[in-house]
Every structure is written in structure tokens, then in C-alpha cells.
Motif scaffolding. Structure first.
Motif, PDB file in Angstrom:
ATOM      1  N   TYR A  25     -43.826   4.242  26.052  1.00 39.15           N
ATOM      2  CA  TYR A  25     -44.591   3.673  24.945  1.00 39.15           C
ATOM      3  C   TYR A  25     -44.644   2.154  25.059  1.00 39.15           C
ATOM      4  CZ  TYR A  25     -46.171   2.777  20.192  1.00 39.15           C
ATOM      5  OH  TYR A  25     -46.869   2.360  19.096  1.00 39.15           O
ATOM      6  N   ALA A  26     -43.528   1.558  25.491  1.00 38.81           N
ATOM      7  CA  ALA A  26     -43.502   0.105  25.675  1.00 38.81           C
ATOM      8  C   ALA A  26     -44.494  -0.321  26.751  1.00 38.81           C
ATOM      9  CB  ALA A  26     -42.090  -0.345  26.033  1.00 38.81           C
ATOM     10  N   VAL A  27     -44.531   0.475  27.858  1.00 37.99           N
ATOM     11  CA  VAL A  27     -45.492   0.168  28.918  1.00 37.99           C
ATOM     12  C   VAL A  27     -46.915   0.300  28.395  1.00 37.99           C
ATOM     13  CG1 VAL A  27     -46.393   0.958  31.147  1.00 37.99           C
ATOM     14  CG2 VAL A  27     -43.925   0.812  30.781  1.00 37.99           C
ATOM     15  N   TYR A  28     -47.149   1.318  27.575  1.00 42.02           N
ATOM     16  CA  TYR A  28     -48.477   1.521  26.985  1.00 42.02           C
ATOM     17  C   TYR A  28     -48.867   0.337  26.099  1.00 42.02           C
ATOM     18  CZ  TYR A  28     -51.992   3.342  23.761  1.00 42.02           C
ATOM     19  OH  TYR A  28     -53.115   3.507  22.990  1.00 42.02           O
ATOM     20  N   LEU A  29     -47.904  -0.107  25.267  1.00 39.01           N
ATOM     21  CA  LEU A  29     -48.184  -1.254  24.396  1.00 39.01           C
ATOM     22  C   LEU A  29     -48.450  -2.519  25.211  1.00 39.01           C
ATOM     23  CD1 LEU A  29     -45.593  -0.798  21.489  1.00 39.01           C
ATOM     24  CD2 LEU A  29     -48.053  -0.347  21.444  1.00 39.01           C
ATOM     25  N   GLU A  30     -47.669  -2.700  26.282  1.00 44.10           N
ATOM     26  CA  GLU A  30     -47.872  -3.883  27.129  1.00 44.10           C
ATOM     27  C   GLU A  30     -49.257  -3.861  27.771  1.00 44.10           C
ATOM     28  OE1 GLU A  30     -45.808  -6.159  30.951  1.00 44.10           O
ATOM     29  OE2 GLU A  30     -45.039  -4.215  30.244  1.00 44.10           O
ATOM     30  N   ARG A  31     -49.664  -2.647  28.223  1.00 45.93           N
ATOM     31  CA  ARG A  31     -50.982  -2.512  28.822  1.00 45.93           C
ATOM     32  C   ARG A  31     -52.077  -2.803  27.800  1.00 45.93           C
ATOM     33  NH1 ARG A  31     -51.740   2.963  31.875  1.00 45.93           N
ATOM     34  NH2 ARG A  31     -50.092   1.954  33.086  1.00 45.93           N
ATOM     35  N   GLU A  32     -51.888  -2.303  26.576  1.00 50.14           N
ATOM     36  CA  GLU A  32     -52.842  -2.576  25.505  1.00 50.14           C
ATOM     37  C   GLU A  32     -52.922  -4.081  25.224  1.00 50.14           C
ATOM     38  OE1 GLU A  32     -54.827  -0.553  23.292  1.00 50.14           O
ATOM     39  OE2 GLU A  32     -54.619   0.829  24.994  1.00 50.14           O
ATOM     40  N   ASP A  33     -51.757  -4.724  25.190  1.00 45.40           N
ATOM     41  CA  ASP A  33     -51.731  -6.174  24.938  1.00 45.40           C
ATOM     42  C   ASP A  33     -52.454  -6.926  26.042  1.00 45.40           C
ATOM     43  OD1 ASP A  33     -50.346  -5.808  22.605  1.00 45.40           O
ATOM     44  OD2 ASP A  33     -48.367  -6.225  23.470  1.00 45.40           O
ATOM     45  N   ARG A  34     -52.207  -6.499  27.293  1.00 42.72           N
ATOM     46  CA  ARG A  34     -52.870  -7.170  28.404  1.00 42.72           C
ATOM     47  C   ARG A  34     -54.386  -7.007  28.325  1.00 42.72           C
ATOM     48  NH1 ARG A  34     -49.185  -5.756  33.759  1.00 42.72           N
ATOM     49  NH2 ARG A  34     -47.358  -7.032  33.200  1.00 42.72           N
ATOM     50  N   GLU A  35     -54.835  -5.819  27.984  1.00 38.19           N
ATOM     51  CA  GLU A  35     -56.273  -5.586  27.849  1.00 38.19           C
ATOM     52  C   GLU A  35     -56.861  -6.423  26.727  1.00 38.19           C
ATOM     53  OE1 GLU A  35     -56.785  -1.428  27.338  1.00 38.19           O
ATOM     54  OE2 GLU A  35     -56.354  -0.920  29.445  1.00 38.19           O
ATOM     55  N   GLU A  36     -56.125  -6.536  25.614  1.00 43.49           N
ATOM     56  CA  GLU A  36     -56.604  -7.353  24.487  1.00 43.49           C
ATOM     57  C   GLU A  36     -56.650  -8.825  24.854  1.00 43.49           C
ATOM     58  OE1 GLU A  36     -58.193  -7.722  20.726  1.00 43.49           O
ATOM     59  OE2 GLU A  36     -57.674  -5.887  21.821  1.00 43.49           O
ATOM     60  N   ILE A  37     -55.598  -9.279  25.591  1.00 45.98           N
ATOM     61  CA  ILE A  37     -55.566 -10.680  26.024  1.00 45.98           C
ATOM     62  C   ILE A  37     -56.717 -10.968  26.975  1.00 45.98           C
ATOM     63  CG2 ILE A  37     -54.243 -12.348  27.384  1.00 45.98           C
ATOM     64  CD1 ILE A  37     -51.696 -11.112  26.198  1.00 45.98           C
ATOM     65  N   GLU A  38     -56.979 -10.029  27.899  1.00 44.00           N
ATOM     66  CA  GLU A  38     -58.076 -10.216  28.845  1.00 44.00           C
ATOM     67  C   GLU A  38     -59.424 -10.261  28.116  1.00 44.00           C
ATOM     68  OE1 GLU A  38     -60.009 -10.759  32.476  1.00 44.00           O
ATOM     69  OE2 GLU A  38     -57.904 -10.984  31.880  1.00 44.00           O
ATOM     70  N   LYS A  39     -59.566  -9.421  27.103  1.00 44.32           N
ATOM     71  CA  LYS A  39     -60.793  -9.411  26.304  1.00 44.32           C
ATOM     72  C   LYS A  39     -60.988 -10.733  25.573  1.00 44.32           C
ATOM     73  CE  LYS A  39     -63.082  -6.864  22.580  1.00 44.32           C
ATOM     74  NZ  LYS A  39     -62.953  -5.740  21.610  1.00 44.32           N
ATOM     75  N   LEU A  40     -59.900 -11.244  24.990  1.00 41.38           N
ATOM     76  CA  LEU A  40     -59.972 -12.537  24.302  1.00 41.38           C
ATOM     77  C   LEU A  40     -60.269 -13.662  25.278  1.00 41.38           C
ATOM     78  CD1 LEU A  40     -56.956 -12.201  21.811  1.00 41.38           C
ATOM     79  CD2 LEU A  40     -59.397 -12.187  21.241  1.00 41.38           C
ATOM     80  N   ARG A  41     -59.671 -13.582  26.484  1.00 43.30           N
ATOM     81  CA  ARG A  41     -59.914 -14.621  27.492  1.00 43.30           C
ATOM     82  C   ARG A  41     -61.383 -14.668  27.876  1.00 43.30           C
ATOM     83  NH1 ARG A  41     -60.679 -15.410  32.600  1.00 43.30           N
ATOM     84  NH2 ARG A  41     -60.773 -13.174  33.040  1.00 43.30           N
ATOM     85  N   LYS A  42     -61.992 -13.484  28.048  1.00 40.79           N
ATOM     86  CA  LYS A  42     -63.412 -13.432  28.397  1.00 40.79           C
ATOM     87  C   LYS A  42     -64.279 -13.976  27.261  1.00 40.79           C
ATOM     88  CE  LYS A  42     -63.100  -9.553  31.632  1.00 40.79           C
ATOM     89  NZ  LYS A  42     -63.498  -8.155  31.921  1.00 40.79           N
TER      90      LYS A  42
END
Length: 201
Positions: A25-42
Motif C-alpha cells: 500500500y505504501a508503494v501504491y501511495l508513493e506511485r500515486e504521489d509521483r504521478e500527481e507530482i508529475e502531473k503538477l510539474r507538467k
């Protein structure tokens, strides 16, 4: 005793299963955070071009409002043109700057300013603006019906771009023309031809 050991290993299995689930679940949350950060960066990366377009649009709109509020003159037309506070521009002409200057980035503006009011302006200062380039026109005395010649140089302006300008009276000391022998109601009518004939003398 054997049943106790089996129960112990069953608890350990449950603990390990829970730990694995928590890790997943932690890995899933980290992946979600990374995707959200990448979306915000774009989104942030795409913000700058849109901001530049917005700023350009606002600048164009500001120029439009400025042209409505302030009278623009046509530097390619030598005829009579109103400028500011009872003054007119005539005989305007533009030429490239001298050969010892960068003539592709500087122009010389010549013309005459006429005071068509009954007010005498002493130490009159006019500002001539083309785009972002500005020159100052100084006139020692602007008497009524007098044509005052001027010549200024605008830097940073190509001759092809010097077509429209704004001329404004920045400051002056004023006094009223003498009306000796005449009542205020008997003031002569404004006659451009008479002024031009006087300017040519």
C-alpha cells in the motif's frame, strides 16, 4: 505444545502478511504521489507559455485603450493633426538618423507645433512617444497662432515602424494673451491659412 507452535507460526504469518500488505500500500501511495507530482510539474511547465500569451494579450488591449484615451498622430501625414490641450501638429516628416548613427534603429522627426488657443505657454515641454521610445520637445515660448518648429531623434525605432505617435504636453507656464482694444467676445476666428502664412515669414 505442538498446537501452540502452530498458532505462533500462524500469528507470524498474519503479521508478515499484514506487513507485506502495508508495504504494498505504501508503494501504491508513493506511485500515486509521483504521478500527481508529475502531473503538477507538467501543468506548471505549461503555465509559462500561457502566461506569456496572456501578458501579450493584455499588452495589446492596453495599447488599444491607450489609443482611445490619447490621440495618436500619423507621422506619415504632413497635414493638420490635433495633439493635446489646444495644440496641433503640422508639416511632420520622418527620416533615418545621421550616417554616424545606427540609422536602422533611429529616426529623426521634424515638424511644427501650433498653439490655437489664446493662452501663451512659456517653457513648454512636450513628450513624443513611438511604441516604447520617447523624445522630449522643448519650446521656449508658444504664443497663440504661432508655429514652432522642432526636431528630435528617437532611438530604438526603425523607420518602417515610426508611423504612429503620441504627443503630449508635459508641462508649461501659462498666461493669457493681451486683449487690449478687444473684448473677449471679439476674438478672431481660428484661421489655419493665416497661421501658415505667418509661419512662413
Amino acid at each position: 505444545m505442538k498446537a501452540l507452535k502452530q498458532f505462533f507460526w500462524f500469528l507470524m504469518f498474519l503479521v508478515m502478511l499484514a506487513a507485506a500488505a502495508a508495504g504494498g500500500y505504501a508503494v501504491y501511495l508513493e506511485r500515486e504521489d509521483r504521478e500527481e507530482i508529475e502531473k503538477l510539474r507538467k501543468e506548471v511547465a505549461s503555465f509559462d507559455p500561457r502566461f506569456d500569451k496572456f501578458r501579450t494579450a493584455v499588452g495589446d488591449l492596453s495599447k488599444g485603450f491607450t489609443s482611445l484615451v490619447r490621440d495618436e498622430v500619423d507621422l506619415t501625414r504632413p497635414g493638420w493633426q490635433p495633439i493635446d490641450k489646444g495644440f496641433y501638429l503640422i508639416d511632420v516628416a520622418i527620416t533615418p538618423a545621421d550616417k554616424d548613427k545606427d540609422k536602422d534603429k533611429a529616426v529623426r522627426v521634424r515638424g511644427k507645433i501650433i498653439n490655437v488657443t489664446s493662452v501663451i505657454h512659456e517653457s513648454a515641454v512636450f513628450k513624443l512617444t513611438v511604441d516604447k521610445s520617447t523624445a522630449t520637445i522643448n519650446i521656449a515660448r508658444a504664443a497663440p497662432a504661432a508655429a514652432m518648429p522642432f526636431e528630435v531623434t528617437l532611438t530604438g525605432v526603425a523607420p518602417a515602424a515610426a508611423q504612429k505617435a503620441v504627443i503630449q504636453l508635459e508641462s508649461s507656464t501659462i498666461s493669457f494673451a493681451s486683449t487690449t482694444g478687444k473684448s473677449p467676445g471679439s476674438k478672431e476666428a481660428f484661421d489655419p491659412d493665416k497661421i501658415l502664412r505667418g509661419a512662413g515669414n
